[in-house]
Design an enzyme around this catalytic site. Structure first.
Site, PDB file in Angstrom:
ATOM      1  N   CYS A 137      36.742  12.806 -27.227  1.00 53.05           N
ATOM      2  CA  CYS A 137      37.445  13.920 -27.898  1.00 53.05           C
ATOM      3  C   CYS A 137      37.615  15.100 -26.939  1.00 53.05           C
ATOM      4  CB  CYS A 137      36.663  14.373 -29.128  1.00 53.05           C
ATOM      5  SG  CYS A 137      36.429  13.072 -30.345  1.00 53.05           S
TER       6      CYS A 137
HETATM    7  C1  BEZ Z   1      34.030  10.331 -28.407  1.00 52.49           C
HETATM    8  O1  BEZ Z   1      34.857  11.187 -28.675  1.00 52.49           O
HETATM    9  O2  BEZ Z   1      33.609  10.174 -27.266  1.00 52.49           O
HETATM   10  C2  BEZ Z   1      33.518   9.397 -29.475  1.00 52.49           C
HETATM   11  C3  BEZ Z   1      33.418   9.844 -30.772  1.00 52.49           C
HETATM   12  C4  BEZ Z   1      32.909   8.997 -31.742  1.00 52.49           C
HETATM   13  C5  BEZ Z   1      32.544   7.693 -31.379  1.00 52.49           C
HETATM   14  C6  BEZ Z   1      32.692   7.246 -30.075  1.00 52.49           C
HETATM   15  C7  BEZ Z   1      33.180   8.125 -29.100  1.00 52.49           C
END
Ligand code: BEZ
Length: 211
Positions: A45
């Site tokens: 994210c």
């Molecule tokens: C991420 O944004 O890195 C992420 C968020 C939830 C699950 C896996 C990765």
């Protein structure tokens, strides 16, 4: 609520990093990219939001406003924004909705309980100035999205709204386009006086009209 292409998207009020918004009013006469991410302070994210901030000039060229959402609290958004700037080299320059009570997430069906009953999936909604849904994408938490692809689709939508054309596989702005099948050859000659190429009667290409 299941949202389908062509539907008027639901309106809502919500707190964001740029103050409270009334969504339809905030959107105004712009196109909108409304996207959810699973959670603040997560790596994928962080990269997505930094990249979206870098694309601001590209969004502006196309009269598009971006707005993000996760089911986090507003104070967490503000804290995480500092990390985005530090690690991605771009400060947040679009609002992030703090949807801690999941009101908007439920309205837009961004929580898919068999993937996670807690967090939003990576949804993308492209909304036109008439508030109609024009594209919807759903990615899993583990896969960061390709925001260049979202821009590419917006280019196609804006072009095909203005001309009787469609865009072929992997098309990019400036490349040849396809004359829609409902246009007969006689009309096509009038619409495209510089000519077009007939590969099959149903497959006619023409240089991209002015986008
Ligand atoms: C991420 O944004 O890195 C992420 C968020 C939830 C699950 C896996 C990765």
């Amino acid at each position: 609520m299941t949202l389908r292409l062509g539907d008027i998207v639901p309106d809502f009020e919500a707190p964001t990093t740029e103050g409270p918004i009334h969504f339809h009013e905030w959107a105004g006469k712009s196109w909108v990219v409304l996207f959810s991410h699973p959670k603040n302070y997560t790596p994928v994210c962080t990269t997505e939001l930094g990249y979206t901030a870098k694309l601001k000039p590209e969004f502006e060229k196309r009269n598009v406003k971006a707005i993000g959402l996760s089911v986090d609290k507003l104070e967490d958004h503000h804290g995480w924004a500092k990390d985005i700037e530090e690690t991605q080299g771009a400060a947040l320059n679009f609002p992030l909705i703090a949807d801690a009570d999941k009101k908007v997430a439920n309205l837009y069906d961004m929580i898919h309980p068999n993937a996670s009953d807690t967090f939003t999936v990576r949804s993308v909604f492209v909304i036109d100035p008439n508030k109609k849904l024009r594209l919807s994408l759903t990615y899993p938490a583990s896969t960061g999205r390709n925001f260049d692809e979202i821009l590419r689709v917006i280019d196609s939508l804006q072009l095909t709204d203005g001309y009787k054309v469609a865009t072929p596989v992997n098309w990019k702005n400036g490349e040849d386009v396809i004359i829609v099948p409902s246009v007969k050859d006689e009309e096509a000659h009038k619409l495209f006086p510089n000519g077009f190429k007939t590969i099959k009667p149903y497959l006619r290409t023409v240089p991209q009209p002015k986008g």
